[in-house]
Design a protein around this motif. Structure first.
Motif, PDB file in Angstrom:
ATOM      1  N   ASN A 189       0.808  -1.217   0.000  1.00 13.94           N
ATOM      2  CA  ASN A 189       0.000   0.000   0.000  1.00 13.94           C
ATOM      3  C   ASN A 189       0.843   1.270   0.000  1.00 13.94           C
ATOM      4  O   ASN A 189       0.326   2.356   0.245  1.00 13.94           O
ATOM      5  N   ASN A 190       2.129   1.146  -0.263  1.00 17.61           N
ATOM      6  CA  ASN A 190       3.061   2.264  -0.240  1.00 17.61           C
ATOM      7  C   ASN A 190       2.797   3.207  -1.423  1.00 17.61           C
ATOM      8  O   ASN A 190       2.881   2.797  -2.573  1.00 17.61           O
ATOM      9  N   PRO A 191       2.489   4.484  -1.166  1.00 15.23           N
ATOM     10  CA  PRO A 191       2.188   5.403  -2.272  1.00 15.23           C
ATOM     11  C   PRO A 191       3.394   5.723  -3.153  1.00 15.23           C
ATOM     12  O   PRO A 191       3.222   6.161  -4.291  1.00 15.23           O
ATOM     13  N   VAL A 192       4.602   5.505  -2.625  1.00 11.79           N
ATOM     14  CA  VAL A 192       5.804   5.734  -3.427  1.00 11.79           C
ATOM     15  C   VAL A 192       5.998   4.591  -4.414  1.00 11.79           C
ATOM     16  O   VAL A 192       6.273   4.796  -5.597  1.00 11.79           O
ATOM     17  N   VAL A 193       5.835   3.373  -3.924  1.00 11.64           N
ATOM     18  CA  VAL A 193       6.076   2.174  -4.733  1.00 11.64           C
ATOM     19  C   VAL A 193       4.863   1.804  -5.565  1.00 11.64           C
ATOM     20  O   VAL A 193       4.980   1.389  -6.720  1.00 11.64           O
ATOM     21  N   ASN A 194       3.679   1.944  -4.981  1.00 12.90           N
ATOM     22  CA  ASN A 194       2.456   1.492  -5.644  1.00 12.90           C
ATOM     23  C   ASN A 194       1.341   2.522  -5.442  1.00 12.90           C
ATOM     24  O   ASN A 194       0.409   2.300  -4.671  1.00 12.90           O
ATOM     25  N   PRO A 195       1.421   3.667  -6.113  1.00 17.27           N
ATOM     26  CA  PRO A 195       0.437   4.734  -5.892  1.00 17.27           C
ATOM     27  C   PRO A 195      -1.001   4.335  -6.220  1.00 17.27           C
ATOM     28  O   PRO A 195      -1.933   4.796  -5.560  1.00 17.27           O
ATOM     29  N   ARG A 196      -1.181   3.471  -7.201  1.00 12.40           N
ATOM     30  CA  ARG A 196      -2.545   3.052  -7.550  1.00 12.40           C
ATOM     31  C   ARG A 196      -3.168   2.250  -6.411  1.00 12.40           C
ATOM     32  O   ARG A 196      -4.326   2.482  -6.037  1.00 12.40           O
ATOM     33  N   ARG A 197      -2.405   1.311  -5.882  1.00 13.16           N
ATOM     34  CA  ARG A 197      -2.897   0.501  -4.763  1.00 13.16           C
ATOM     35  C   ARG A 197      -3.131   1.382  -3.531  1.00 13.16           C
ATOM     36  O   ARG A 197      -4.122   1.218  -2.814  1.00 13.16           O
ATOM     37  N   ALA A 198      -2.217   2.328  -3.294  1.00 12.60           N
ATOM     38  CA  ALA A 198      -2.356   3.224  -2.146  1.00 12.60           C
ATOM     39  C   ALA A 198      -3.613   4.071  -2.268  1.00 12.60           C
ATOM     40  O   ALA A 198      -4.329   4.294  -1.284  1.00 12.60           O
ATOM     41  N   ARG A 199      -3.891   4.547  -3.466  1.00 11.92           N
ATOM     42  CA  ARG A 199      -5.094   5.355  -3.680  1.00 11.92           C
ATOM     43  C   ARG A 199      -6.361   4.524  -3.474  1.00 11.92           C
ATOM     44  O   ARG A 199      -7.353   5.001  -2.919  1.00 11.92           O
ATOM     45  N   GLN A 200      -6.324   3.298  -3.918  1.00 13.22           N
ATOM     46  CA  GLN A 200      -7.466   2.399  -3.727  1.00 13.22           C
ATOM     47  C   GLN A 200      -7.745   2.187  -2.243  1.00 13.22           C
ATOM     48  O   GLN A 200      -8.888   2.241  -1.795  1.00 13.22           O
ATOM     49  N   ARG A 201      -6.685   1.962  -1.500  1.00 13.68           N
ATOM     50  CA  ARG A 201      -6.811   1.773  -0.049  1.00 13.68           C
ATOM     51  C   ARG A 201      -7.305   3.047   0.627  1.00 13.68           C
ATOM     52  O   ARG A 201      -8.156   3.006   1.511  1.00 13.68           O
ATOM     53  N   GLN A 202      -6.780   4.177   0.215  1.00 13.30           N
ATOM     54  CA  GLN A 202      -7.192   5.470   0.762  1.00 13.30           C
ATOM     55  C   GLN A 202      -8.694   5.698   0.544  1.00 13.30           C
ATOM     56  O   GLN A 202      -9.414   6.128   1.450  1.00 13.30           O
ATOM     57  N   THR A 203      -9.167   5.407  -0.660  1.00 13.56           N
ATOM     58  CA  THR A 203     -10.587   5.585  -0.983  1.00 13.56           C
ATOM     59  C   THR A 203     -11.461   4.722  -0.088  1.00 13.56           C
ATOM     60  O   THR A 203     -12.512   5.175   0.400  1.00 13.56           O
ATOM     61  N   TYR A 204     -11.021   3.494   0.141  1.00 11.66           N
ATOM     62  CA  TYR A 204     -11.790   2.590   0.991  1.00 11.66           C
ATOM     63  C   TYR A 204     -11.859   3.115   2.428  1.00 11.66           C
ATOM     64  O   TYR A 204     -12.910   3.057   3.079  1.00 11.66           O
ATOM     65  N   ILE A 205     -10.747   3.641   2.924  1.00  6.96           N
ATOM     66  CA  ILE A 205     -10.706   4.159   4.295  1.00  6.96           C
ATOM     67  C   ILE A 205     -11.606   5.387   4.430  1.00  6.96           C
ATOM     68  O   ILE A 205     -12.346   5.524   5.412  1.00  6.96           O
ATOM     69  N   LEU A 206     -11.567   6.267   3.460  1.00 10.52           N
ATOM     70  CA  LEU A 206     -12.450   7.434   3.486  1.00 10.52           C
ATOM     71  C   LEU A 206     -13.918   7.013   3.486  1.00 10.52           C
ATOM     72  O   LEU A 206     -14.751   7.602   4.177  1.00 10.52           O
ATOM     73  N   LEU A 207     -14.231   5.983   2.710  1.00  9.09           N
ATOM     74  CA  LEU A 207     -15.597   5.467   2.680  1.00  9.09           C
ATOM     75  C   LEU A 207     -16.003   4.917   4.043  1.00  9.09           C
ATOM     76  O   LEU A 207     -17.111   5.177   4.525  1.00  9.09           O
ATOM     77  N   ARG A 208     -15.101   4.160   4.687  1.00 11.15           N
ATOM     78  CA  ARG A 208     -15.395   3.620   6.017  1.00 11.15           C
ATOM     79  C   ARG A 208     -15.608   4.743   7.025  1.00 11.15           C
ATOM     80  O   ARG A 208     -16.502   4.675   7.867  1.00 11.15           O
ATOM     81  N   MET A 209     -14.796   5.784   6.935  1.00 10.53           N
ATOM     82  CA  MET A 209     -14.949   6.920   7.851  1.00 10.53           C
ATOM     83  C   MET A 209     -16.306   7.587   7.671  1.00 10.53           C
ATOM     84  O   MET A 209     -16.960   7.969   8.645  1.00 10.53           O
ATOM     85  N   MET A 210     -16.736   7.711   6.418  1.00 12.70           N
ATOM     86  CA  MET A 210     -18.046   8.315   6.166  1.00 12.70           C
ATOM     87  C   MET A 210     -19.162   7.400   6.661  1.00 12.70           C
ATOM     88  O   MET A 210     -20.135   7.858   7.273  1.00 12.70           O
ATOM     89  N   GLU A 211     -19.040   6.102   6.420  1.00 17.43           N
ATOM     90  CA  GLU A 211     -20.056   5.152   6.875  1.00 17.43           C
ATOM     91  C   GLU A 211     -20.193   5.156   8.396  1.00 17.43           C
ATOM     92  O   GLU A 211     -21.292   4.961   8.929  1.00 17.43           O
ATOM     93  N   LEU A 212     -19.071   5.366   9.083  1.00  8.64           N
ATOM     94  CA  LEU A 212     -19.073   5.373  10.544  1.00  8.64           C
ATOM     95  C   LEU A 212     -19.423   6.743  11.124  1.00  8.64           C
ATOM     96  O   LEU A 212     -19.447   6.915  12.350  1.00  8.64           O
TER      97      LEU A 212
END
Length: 231
Positions: free
Chosen positions: A189-212
């Motif tokens: 999930n490292n944004p330096v090494v794998n920015p696409r994967r990091a962004r995907q993870r970030q989006t999911y976390i933001l969604l969880r924060m909104m759901e909660l």
């Protein structure tokens, strides 16, 4: 037939009782070998240690949302979370793990990452001991200062400087969510090494924060639109 059934029931009961006694003995022996919590107390006095109030409030909220959303409800081990994570992980590799934040603190300070039943037992017993000795906020504070986040950074203060070149208290919501995605898999999930994967993870976390209910829809939309500015 009745005698066979009776004998079978007796064997099962003996096995259950024997198993319970064996588990109780293992717990008793492990409890006597648990390390002192002095290392936790000493770490809280170390240079560079960041108090919880000095983190942006969205950072611990992002961490709790993705790592252990029942953190303030359980007593160190979340059996509801274990069952839920087990079911969710069958189809979703972005879901949170079964280890609570307290269990991760126990593992990071005292245990290896070797996956054995003995280590898991020690992790659970230590989690209960930590919960009795410290408040929830103190435990979360230890986690935020200790957890490895990739690129040689331990703790979110180091990670804020390593990834974004700024003090931790200046992180935006989007940056908090990005860093909160690292504990589970600092390399993947490292944004330096794998920015696409990091962004995907970030989006999911933001969604969880909104759901909660931790952020509003407007905050969610704004964070998604924020460009990634790495150091």
């Amino acid at each position: 037939m009745q005698r066979l059934w009776s004998a079978f029931v007796k064997v099962v009961l003996l096995a259950v009782v024997g198993g319970a006694l064996l588990i109780s003995f293992a717990v008793l022996m492990a409890s006597r070998q648990l390390p002192s919590l002095d290392a936790l107390m000493a770490f809280r006095q170390s240079p560079g240690y960041v108090q919880l109030d000095n983190f942006p409030h969205t950072l611990p909220e992002a961490v709790v949302a993705i790592e252990d959303d029942r953190f303030y409800l359980h007593d160190g081990v979340d059996y509801v979370g274990v069952m839920r994570a087990g079911i969710a992980n069958l189809s979703d590799d972005l879901s949170q793990g079964a280890s609570t934040i307290t269990m991760q603190v126990a593992r990071n300070f005292f245990l290896s990452r070797q996956k054995t039943y003995a280590r898991k037992l020690y992790e659970i017993l230590l989690a209960y001991r930590i919960e009795k000795a410290l408040s929830k906020d103190q435990i979360l504070e230890l986690y935020l200062n200790k957890i490895y986040l990739g690129q040689g950074a331990y703790g979110f203060a180091e990670a804020a400087d390593t990834y974004f070149g700024k003090p931790v208290d200046q992180l935006t919501l989007a940056e908090c969510a990005m860093l909160a995605g690292l504990p589970k898999a600092p390399s993947a999930n490292n944004p330096v090494v794998n920015p696409r994967r990091a962004r995907q993870r970030q989006t999911y976390i933001l969604l969880r924060m909104m759901e909660l209910g931790r952020i509003t829809r407007a905050q969610y939309d704004s964070a998604l639109l924020e460009p990634l500015r790495l150091r």
